[in-house]
Scaffold this active site. Structure first.
Site, PDB file in Angstrom:
ATOM      1  CB  CYS A   1      -0.941   0.008   1.199  1.00 58.74           C
ATOM      2  SG  CYS A   1      -0.064   0.034   2.781  1.00 58.74           S
TER       3      CYS A   1
ATOM      4  CB  CYS B   1      44.471 -20.657 -12.089  1.00 61.87           C
ATOM      5  SG  CYS B   1      44.826 -18.906 -12.397  1.00 61.87           S
TER       6      CYS B   1
ATOM      7  CG  ASP C   1      13.262  24.802 -34.831  1.00 64.76           C
ATOM      8  OD1 ASP C   1      13.663  25.967 -35.039  1.00 64.76           O
ATOM      9  OD2 ASP C   1      13.728  23.799 -35.400  1.00 64.76           O
TER      10      ASP C   1
ATOM     11  CG  ASP D   1      14.731  19.189 -35.630  1.00 63.83           C
ATOM     12  OD1 ASP D   1      14.862  20.411 -35.424  1.00 63.83           O
ATOM     13  OD2 ASP D   1      14.985  18.654 -36.725  1.00 63.83           O
TER      14      ASP D   1
ATOM     15  CG  ASP E   1      15.411  23.599 -31.779  1.00 61.93           C
ATOM     16  OD1 ASP E   1      15.363  24.819 -31.967  1.00 61.93           O
ATOM     17  OD2 ASP E   1      15.254  22.751 -32.679  1.00 61.93           O
TER      18      ASP E   1
END
Length: 806
Positions: A26, A93, A496, A697, A701
């Site tokens: 809970c 080893c 943009d 993009d 930006d």
């Protein structure tokens, strides 16, 4: 002055650890685990999610899993563990064993590692977020070879766990039904009563065997000096059971006392039923992650030394050649070097139509090769593939905590103690009122049982899991819960221009012939540019090919630096280039000067074509520009329909920006803004009281994306933009911006609905139980229903589809 400035103190490097937590039931459990984790020295942030049963810890590198595990266990819980077997080659080893173990233990998320020299294997216990690729890489860095021996699996797979829970519920119901039968018969006027010893016999296994989980969890909570829902159930049912045993023994053989075995047994059965239904629903909220995970192929066909062989996908390395046959799932991220095909990327990008792939195009692991044979060079494997990053993004968002959840955490921190206090007051009040100890205990039991912090704890994370999962199916990746919550309130979207609303590459916008036909002018330009790598040249070639035109014969092609190109085309001495080149040649540009000026005012680039024979002659001009995306206008219209204002923010010239703004119907255009000033413009909009989303993009930006309330990046752009933004759109489709805001609104609406009903349920149910208007059986049924209803309501988000897919 320079020498007086002290060097800044270097902050300790931080890392993020994701671990699974077992035993939480809970919201109060969430609060307790978070408190324990934050108390660890060196931990700067800890976030626990009940829906995913996981915790994310941000701490310095001195904090290891050992201290985290110790803190979690001290709080009464345990870390989720998974086992992974590796086959190790090259050990000779005991020192080799020690070296491999040491290398594995250095990997973040490794709890323990045991290496066996005789069997040349390693068994590694890891937290759920650790990938096999990370372990293999660590072993190889130590100087040995490793591969995955078997798949990473949990100790108790979800399906098997669900079957076990279903059996437990069925057995509890079978034992409890006879206890309820006399109550049911009363409705038909039939008076019947099971013997007291038989009731005791039926109730005892339900109480102490099938209900043992409540005692275990409750005891852990008591040791941690706190409480949870299981403690309430354990206390309540134990009180009813204990009272019944006392009255049965006290009565001896003198008549049949009033017993409450049915209350304790049926309450436990109903709570177990609720837990089982809740678990099924929670597994469905994680369906998006499982759907993405099954996209990972287990093997790949690798071509080495001219020979094709099937190998485990974990063995593929960057640079390997991978052969993908028609109908197969692409195993890795790569670049096509041979073949042509159509690829179905719908489960990754949400794009419903197949995408054509040719040599030089990128492939995404998990997509399906529909038609032709492809040979690709591997670019990324394991955790670095696009699919793995998508899964991490979705998991991160589902594990994160929305700001609204902090209110729930504050309530959960005091919920159980308050309920215990109310139960004590209820018992005292009823005992003082009529002196009936049995009635006082049963009423207090109803109070303990009706209280359900589970619903509060599940209200937010289940909605976030369902919402982010639905978004991911359609190419909308929400990186964190805060972005999801804030996006619903966006009032302004700032775009943009280049690469976001436009294609981001030059295209031929217009061809204006003067003395020859249009197609011949395009063929002449095509002949000169056929082998060019210049963006304008590629635009000419693309358009000519698209129109089915063949290039004219050309020779003596040469570049004129800074001015253009020269060539002999179809026996004509041709020049293609700038106005400066034309002026040097004495070419009269006046016939097309007005149209050229209009094109340049709109931000386009003009190339002139002329013949320089006996008397120079202007043949025409070609206009280049950045073409607006087909979906851009629909994107702006949908945002306006949602009541959201739009702004175009670009560094391009004002003419070009205003042309795009007019074409798309954008409300405000801000042009000729340097990258460093973009963030300031976004901040100005925020100061005006707007909730701003920035869509971009490019690297330029990134500051504006970070400055906005919500950053939305195009996955077709740069990684910097995607890392900065809170939401990533897997397709370069601006219409997904409106979809992202819509799924945010739907998800936030479900969070508010869930919290409303969770709070109302407790505010109404506890007083009703305290005043004797609910018996423990009805209280148990209501408590089970509350958790299931909250999760089921969140699951309705799975039906959501973007407008374009509806």
């Amino acid at each position: 002055m320079r020498n007086t400035i002290s060097a800044p103190t270097r902050a300790a490097p931080l890392r993020e650890l994701a671990v699974g937590i077992e035993g939480m039931t809970c919201a109060s459990c969430v609060t307790r685990v978070e408190k324990a984790l934050r108390a660890i020295p060196g931990v700067s942030k800890a976030s626990v999610n009940l829906g995913t049963e996981s915790a994310t810890v941000v701490a310095d590198r001195n904090v290891g899993l050992g201290s985290i595990e110790q803190a979690v266990e001290k709080a009464g819980y345990s870390l989720a563990r998974k086992e992974l077997d590796l086959a190790i080659k090259g050990m000779s080893c005991a020192s080799c064993v020690a070296r491999v173990e040491k290398a594995l233990l250095k990997v973040d998320g490794v709890i323990s590692a045991s290496v066996n020299l005789a069997t040349e294997s390693a068994r590694v216990q890891v937290s759920p977020g650790v990938t096999p690729a990370a372990l293999i890489q660590a072993v190889e860095a130590a100087g040995y070879d490793a591969r995955l021996a078997r798949s990473l699996q949990s100790d108790m797979p979800a399906a098997k766990s669900g079957q076990r829970e279903a059996f437990t519920v069925a057995l509890a119901a079978a034992l409890s039904l006879p206890l309820m039968l006399p109550m049911l018969l009363e409705f038909f006027g039939i008076h019947a009563m099971l013997p007291g010893w038989l009731q005791w016999l039926l109730a005892t296994p339900v109480q102490f065997w099938l209900g043992a989980r409540f005692y275990r969890s409750g005891w852990k909570a008591l040791k941690a000096r706190t409480g949870n829902m299981d403690l309430l159930v354990a206390l309540g049912t134990s009180a009813a059971y204990g009272l019944s045993v006392y009255q049965l023994l006290a009565a001896g053989g003198d008549g049949m006392p009033h017993l409450y075995f049915e209350a304790s047994a049926v309450v436990i059965t109903l709570v177990l039923l609720g837990k089982w239904l809740e678990g099924r629903a929670k597994r469905q909220t994680a369906a998006a992650i499982r759907a993405l995970q099954v996209l990972r192929p287990e093997s790949a066909r690798v071509r080495r030394d001219g020979v094709d062989s099937d190998v485990p996908v974990d063995s593929v390395r960057v640079g390997d050649l991978v052969v993908i046959r028609p109908g197969e799932r692409i195993p890795v991220d790569g670049t096509v070097i041979e073949g042509d095909s159509q690829v179905d990327e719908s489960l990754i990008t949400g794009e419903s139509l197949p995408v054509a792939k040719h040599p030089g195009d990128k492939l995404t692991g998990g997509a399906i090769n529909a038609e032709g044979l492809l040979i690709a060079r591997t670019d990324a494997v394991g955790a670095e593939t696009t699919l793995s990053r998508i899964i991490r993004l979705v998991e991160s968002a589902q594990a994160a905590k929305a700001p609204i959840q902090h209110l729930v955490d504050k309530v959960a921190a005091v919920f159980v103690p308050v309920v215990l206090l109310i139960a004590l007051v209820t018992f005292a009040g009823w005992w003082l009122y009529d002196g009936d100890t049995g009635q006082a205990i049963i009423t207090a039991v109803a109070v303990l049982v009706i209280a359900c912090p589970c619903a509060l704890g599940l209200a937010t994370p289940t909605a976030i899991m369902a919402g982010t999962g639905s978004g991911a199916r359609y190419g909308i990746l929400i990186k964190d819960a805060e972005a999801l919550e804030v996006a619903h309130a966006v009032t302004t979207v700032v775009f943009d221009k280049t690469g976001t609303l436009t294609e981001g590459k030059p295209a031929v916008m217009d061809i204006l012939p003067l003395t020859i036909e249009r197609d011949r002018l395009l063929q002449i330009a095509y002949a000169i540019q056929a082998g060019s790598e210049h963006p304008l040249g590629r635009a000419v070639v693309e358009m000519a090919k698209g129109e089915g035109l063949a290039p004219l014969p050309a020779r003596e092609i040469r570049a004129l630096p800074g001015r253009g190109m020269a060539a002999i085309v179809d026996d004509l001495d041709i020049r293609l280039g700038s106005p400066r080149l034309m002026r040097e040649l004495g070419i009269d540009l006046a016939p097309l000067a007005e149209k050229a000026q209009a094109a340049e005012t709109a931000g386009h680039t003009v190339s002139w074509v002329a013949s320089v024979g006996n008397a120079g002659q202007l043949l025409g001009m070609i206009v280049f520009g950045d073409r607006i995306k087909d979906s851009a206008r629909a994107a702006v219209e949908r945002l306006h329909a949602q009541g959201i204002a739009t702004v175009l923010l670009t560094g391009d010239n004002r003419g070009s920006a205003e042309m795009v703004g007019r074409a798309l119907g954008i409300d405000q255009v801000i042009a000729e803004v340097l990258p460093g000033i973009k963030a300031g413009k976004v901040a100005e909009l925020k100061r005006d009281g707007q909730v701003v989303a920035m869509v971009g993009d490019g690297i330029n930006d990134a500051p504006a994306l970070a400055a906005a309330d919500v950053g939305i990046a195009m996955a077709t752009g740069t990684d910097v933009a995607m890392h900065t933004a809170g939401i990533t759109l897997m397709r370069g489709n601006p219409a997904l911006v409106a979809d992202a805001i819509e799924i945010s609104r739907r998800t936030y609406g479900k969070i508010r609905q869930n919290l409303f009903w969770a709070f109302i349920y407790n505010l109404v149910g506890i007083p009703l139980a305290a005043f004797g208007m609910l018996n423990p059986v009805l209280a148990g049924a209501a408590m089970a229903f509350s958790s299931v209803s909250v999760v089921s309501n969140a699951l309705l988000l799975r039906r959501w589809k973007p407008a374009g897919n509806a």
